[in-house]
Enzyme design. Structure first.
Site: not given
Ligand code: NAP
Length: 308
Positions: A131, A134-135
């Site tokens: 992701c 997200c990261d």
């Protein structure tokens, strides 16, 4: 006792919920709020009609949820563990509760497919990610590998250049599957380098990702690239394991439906990415959801008429 229970709260499930709640069917939506949910991972959706400048997956989901709530949908969080049917009533078991319903709509989407190479599992969360939204921020001024040649891989490689100094896109063929517009953008981005006809054999590192071993599938030449992260975007698998084969599925596990979103079991409908279909997009998930809701409404009318 509900008229409809929807399992899954992405674009398919929420769209179904908007339609069933608006049709004044008593509707419960169950979602497990998985961090793997595809819509949550979409940093920018540019092809959902009506959003001229694009919209993030999270923002789209917030809008759909608020719209469904306006029509009176109830939402609970948790995992469904078992589905049984007695007469015309389904019993939907969760860990702590169970609910009864006349119709069931499955909209559980998919989860990221894993590469299955040594080091992937061990370094998941320590440099291996599925992701970018997200990261990505954790890789500021770092070098990363993106695996895959589809819209997610190419689109997220572009997104990652906001943070990273270098992004290699490793793709197993000589041709990308991504849309031409994304390809054009990626090719004109200096920080992105494509390694075509290549596959990752191993992800290396102590505690965190330090390098990858890559093989050119034509020449069989192997090379090591030092990097800080590996983003795997090689498609998805359906979240249908919890159904324990109660519905007909294809060989991968996608639920087989007809054009009305009816599954092999009367009273159960499926929509969105968890079903066997040609194009998995937010817009087609929403469309499926609307059809599943309409079919469920007709089904409930029929059984209520027969019942009394
Ligand atoms: P996808 O379109 O299925 O692409 C998966 C990619 O991973 C393909 O390039 C495939 O290679 C590669 N791949 C599959 N298994 C692999 C393996 N074991 N090892 C190495 N590579 C492997 O998946 P996606 O990009 O996640 O997209 C999913 C759906 O969402 C698609 O319908 C896509 O159009 C849509 N989407 C749309 C947008 C957008 O419109 N902006 C953005 C994101 C996603 P091959 O090409 O060789 O098969």
């Amino acid at each position: 006792m509900y008229d409809v229970i929807i399992i899954g709260g992405g674009p398919a499930g929420m769209s179904a919920g908007i339609y069933t709640s608006r049709a004044r069917l008593k509707t419960l939506l169950i979602d497990n709020y998985s961090i793997d949910a595809q819509i949550v991972m979409a940093n920018k959706i540019e092809n959902f009609p009506g959003f001229h400048d694009g919209i993030s997956g999270v923002e789209l989901l917030e809008k759909l949820t608020s719209q469904a709530k306006n029509f009176g949908i109830e939402i609970v969080s948790g995992e469904v563990t078992d589905i049984t049917k007695v007469g015309v009533e389904f019993d939907i078991k969760m860990e702590a509760n169970s609910y009864k319903t006349l119709a069931l709509i499955i909209a559980t989407g998919g989860k990221p497919r894993m590469l299955g190479v040594p080091g992937e599992n061990e370094l998941k969360g320590s440099g291996v990610s599925y992701c970018a939204i997200c990261d990505g921020v954790f890789f500021r001024d770092k070098k990363v590998i993106v695996v895959g040649g589809g819209n997610t891989a190419v689109g997220d490689a572009i997104f990652l250049t906001r943070f990273c100094t270098k992004v290699w896109v490793v793709h197993r063929r000589n041709e990308l599957r991504a849309s031409k517009i994304l390809q054009e953008r990626a090719l004109s981005t200096d920080k992105i380098e494509f390694l075509m006809n290549s596959k990752i054999l191993e992800i290396g590192g102590n505690q965190k990702v330090e390098n990858v071993l890559i093989e050119n599938v034509i020449t069989k030449e192997k090379s090591i690239i030092d990097c800080d992260g590996v983003f795997v975007f090689i498609g998805h698998l359906p979240n249908t394991g919890f159904l324990k084969d109660i519905l007909a599925e294809d060989e991968i596990g996608y639920i087989i439906t007809d054009d009305e979103m009816k599954t092999s079991k009367e009273g159960i409908f499926a929509c969105g990415d968890c079903r066997k279909k040609l194009l998995r997009q937010a817009i087609t998930a929403s469309s499926d959801g609307a059809i599943a809701a309409y079919s469920a409404e007709k089904y409930i009318e029929d059984i209520k008429n027969i019942g009394g």
